[in-house]
Write a protein that holds these residues in place. Structure first.
Motif, short mmCIF file in Angstrom:
data_model
loop_
_atom_site.label_atom_id
_atom_site.label_comp_id
_atom_site.label_asym_id
_atom_site.label_seq_id
_atom_site.Cartn_x
_atom_site.Cartn_y
_atom_site.Cartn_z
N ASP A 151 0.83 -1.20 0.00
CA ASP A 151 0.00 0.00 0.00
C ASP A 151 0.87 1.26 0.00
N PRO A 162 1.61 4.88 1.24
CA PRO A 162 1.22 5.73 2.37
C PRO A 162 0.88 7.16 1.92
N VAL A 163 -0.28 7.65 2.34
CA VAL A 163 -0.73 9.01 2.07
C VAL A 163 -1.16 9.63 3.40
N TYR A 181 5.92 9.32 3.38
CA TYR A 181 4.64 9.52 2.71
C TYR A 181 4.85 9.82 1.23
N CYS A 204 -8.36 10.97 0.57
CA CYS A 204 -7.14 10.25 0.91
C CYS A 204 -7.15 8.85 0.30
N ARG A 247 -4.57 7.21 -2.50
CA ARG A 247 -3.85 5.96 -2.25
C ARG A 247 -4.08 4.95 -3.36
#
Length: 332
Positions: A207, A209-210, A232, A304, A308
């Motif tokens: 994944d 990251p945000v 991030y 968000c 992502r």
């Protein structure tokens, strides 16, 4: 007519929770135990029941959602006519939004849960599950995108919001209102939606990251320059009002946007980020000119999640603002 085949996936959540020795509740019930407690489900559909996991909604991951989407698509390919995902209410609005973006098929996907544990007085889980299967089995729900069904109300994934921590009526759609209701066991729609475009298929990588950064009165923005060094890959600024921040933050956001993608969202429950109404330092016009991506009408959580998903799918550079804008306007 034969009853439609419906996939029922359970992930845990309050709907599956029972009291432990300490008096608190935790997920214990399996998918089959939930279904066995509601005999009326057999009159609505032929259920294909799977316990995907048994954990609180707060512990679900983006990888979980990608796996759920893959299972749903496989079930549709094998003849299921709809899917119901049962989970904790903490993250229902995010799960439903992600599934709309990840599943390309137009068949119904319904996400539901409960605000009260299975053993609590007035437990709402059975009624929510029964209503959700009724919606997933209804031909009227085809082509609507992902839906959230609780309290006999039907909400679009892009609009729905958990607006109370405990009430059974916690789920609302502040910017639009419910799409319909369950009346006498049947889906009654007042409005229809066109599904948002599917995101490109996610890569197998971890994944992306945000950071989600809410802005408060007097915020000095000291966190912003540190985000890239913390790992991030993107950031969503949950700004005030129609997309405004304190003036000293504007150059910090501009510098951050030169390093990682930055989406301008709002902390307000309903209404879009504007584009050209205000021009003071820290206004939406100023921040967009400094390189922020317009967040449209998505709130911070979904803004968000969308960023992502797009970054995890490999969308970047000049393609990112365009691909983001295709999915953030929430038009019907």
């Amino acid at each position: 007519m034969p009853l439609p085949r419906i996939l029922l996936l359970t992930t845990g959540g309050t709907i599956a929770m029972t009291p432990g020795v300490d008096g608190g509740i935790a997920p214990t019930l399996t998918a089959h135990e939930l279904v066995a407690a509601i005999p009326g489900l057999a009159d609505l559909a032929r259920l294909e029941v799977t316990s995907f996991s048994n954990k609180p909604g707060a512990s679900l991951t983006l990888q979980d959602l990608a796996h759920l989407a893959a299972k749903i698509e496989a079930s549709f390919a094998s003849g299921c006519r709809g899917a119901v995902v049962v989970q904790g209410t903490d993250t229902i609005e995010e799960t439903a939004f992600a599934l709309e973006l990840l599943v390309s098929n137009s068949l119904p996907i319904v996400v539901t849960g409960a605000m009260r544990g299975a053993m609590a007085p007035g437990a709402d889980g059975p009624a929510n599950l029964l209503a959700s299967v009724a919606v997933a089995a209804s031909p009227a729900a085809v082509g609507m995108g992902a839906l959230v069904v609780l309290g006999d109300q039907v909400h679009g994934a892009r609009y729905v919001h958990k607006s109370h921590t405990t009430l059974p009526s916690a789920f609302t759609s502040p910017a639009f209102g419910p799409l319909g209701e369950i009346i006498e066991g049947k889906l009654c729609l007042r409005a229809r939606l066109t599904p948002l475009p599917q995101v490109p298929r996610l890569r197998a990588a971890e994944d992306v990251p945000v950071a989600l950064v809410p802005i408060s009165l007097g915020d000095d923005g000291r966190l912003l320059p540190a985000l890239p060094d913390l790992g991030y890959r993107g950031a969503v600024i949950e700004a005030m009002g129609a997309g405004h921040v304190p003036a000293p933050l504007a150059p910090l956001i501009g510098e951050l946007a030169r390093r990682i993608p930055v989406v301008l969202s709002t902390r307000v429950a309903a209404g879009p980020v504007l584009q050209s109404s205000y021009s003071f330092p820290g206004s939406e016009k100023d921040l967009l000119a400094r390189g922020a991506i317009h967040g449209g009408a998505l709130g911070g959580l979904k803004a968000c999640l969308l960023l992502r998903l797009l970054l995890a799918a490999g969308v970047a550079g000049e393609d990112l603002p365009r691909e983001y804008s295709r999915r953030c306007q929430l038009t019907t």
